[in-house]
Design an enzyme around this catalytic site. Structure first.
Site, PDB file in Angstrom:
ATOM      1  N   HIS A 173     -78.574 -37.711 -21.111  1.00 42.33           N
ATOM      2  CA  HIS A 173     -78.992 -37.523 -22.499  1.00 42.33           C
ATOM      3  C   HIS A 173     -78.981 -38.869 -23.207  1.00 42.33           C
ATOM      4  O   HIS A 173     -78.139 -39.730 -22.919  1.00 42.33           O
ATOM      5  CB  HIS A 173     -78.037 -36.587 -23.244  1.00 42.33           C
ATOM      6  CG  HIS A 173     -78.355 -35.132 -23.111  1.00 42.33           C
ATOM      7  ND1 HIS A 173     -77.380 -34.158 -23.176  1.00 42.33           N
ATOM      8  CD2 HIS A 173     -79.520 -34.467 -22.939  1.00 42.33           C
ATOM      9  CE1 HIS A 173     -77.941 -32.964 -23.034  1.00 42.33           C
ATOM     10  NE2 HIS A 173     -79.235 -33.126 -22.888  1.00 42.33           N
ATOM     11  N   CYS A 267     -71.414 -35.422 -28.428  1.00 38.30           N
ATOM     12  CA  CYS A 267     -71.913 -34.147 -27.902  1.00 38.30           C
ATOM     13  C   CYS A 267     -71.314 -32.960 -28.645  1.00 38.30           C
ATOM     14  O   CYS A 267     -71.950 -31.918 -28.782  1.00 38.30           O
ATOM     15  CB  CYS A 267     -71.596 -34.028 -26.417  1.00 38.30           C
ATOM     16  SG  CYS A 267     -72.533 -35.139 -25.352  1.00 38.30           S
TER      17      CYS A 267
END
Length: 274
Positions: A173, A267
């Site tokens: 990511h 996150c």
């Protein structure tokens, strides 16, 4: 020359978080996950509570979404959507293991985003791969979000989107390989991007901080900035030193239990931008 701390200005933020009540590693969809290794859920919850309390102490608002027992990765709230200018875009996960998170986050964002919520048609994994910087959005692709989704994000959120291709599966990511501090400064791991991506970051952000692989592997780049304070993994000591040199106030905390699932501080934090 070290910048004075007064140069940096904190701005009150609004975050969405999900307590890791049911956090576990039941499958492997990134290189950090190993279902054979036991997870200490109590420790994960304690680390998460420390992060939530810290945000509140810094003057930020923390909204919550209820965790669901069938969704062990729901703690990674940043993957649950993208909110810019009060307008929210939901997510569509690449891996079916996380698809159950889509509707709960969509419903929660519908209550938090004043400008409405939109359901995507293409694979995008929220703030995991889409990071607003000033008036633009940096968008990651290569492992999770589809490149075609970048245009969908630009259309729905009415912001220019710059595409960056990730090449190291450990940094699957964008928010594991790049961190945004304010409207014109980022930090990144150059080796996590292809040549075009490195060139684009250098062109857009000439003063960008280059982070070592050791600090990136410690999830140092998976950090949260309010413009002055930067909450980051305690182990990313070299990165923290550079941030102090740049006039920021780094705050290192232990968040390693959540790293077992391939996520860190950022996150676990979805910003609700009005």
């Amino acid at each position: 020359m070290t910048l004075g701390a007064g140069v940096r200005r904190a701005r009150a933020r609004r975050y969405l978080m999900c307590r890791p009540t049911y956090f576990d590693v039941r499958y492997a969809i990134n290189p950090w996950m190993d279902p054979r290794q036991p997870v200490n859920t109590d420790r994960a919850c304690a680390q998460w509570e420390t992060l939530r309390a810290l945000y509140r102490d810094l003057g930020h608002t923390v909204e919550l979404i209820d965790p669901l027992p069938s969704l062990p990765d729901m703690v990674y709230a940043a993957n649950g959507g993208l909110v810019v200018g009060g307008r929210a875009l939901g997510v569509r996960f690449r891996h079916p293991e996380r698809s159950g998170e889509q509707e709960p986050y969509l419903r929660r964002l519908a209550r938090l985003a004043s400008g409405g919520v939109y359901r995507p048609t293409l694979v995008n994994e929220g703030e995991g791969d889409f990071l607003p910087v000033g008036g633009m959005i940096l968008a990651g692709t290569g492992f999770r979000s589809e490149r075609a989704a970048h245009a969908e994000v630009a259309r729905i959120l009415c912001r220019p989107v710059h595409s960056l291709t990730l090449v190291d599966p450990r940094f699957y990511h964008l928010d594991t390989a790049l961190c945004v501090f304010d409207d014109d400064l980022v930090a990144y791991l150059p080796a996590a991007f292809d040549d075009a991506g490195r060139g684009l970051i250098a062109a857009l952000f000439p003063a960008a901080i280059r982070v070592s692989e050791a600090d990136a592997v410690a999830f140092g780049l998976n950090a949260v900035s309010d413009g002055r304070h930067v909450v980051l993994a305690a182990a990313a000591e070299g990165f923290a030193a550079e941030l102090r040199h740049r006039g920021f106030e780094p705050i290192g905390i232990e968040f390693d239990e959540l790293r077992r699932g391939g996520g860190g501080i950022k996150c676990a934090t979805l910003e609700i931008r009005s």
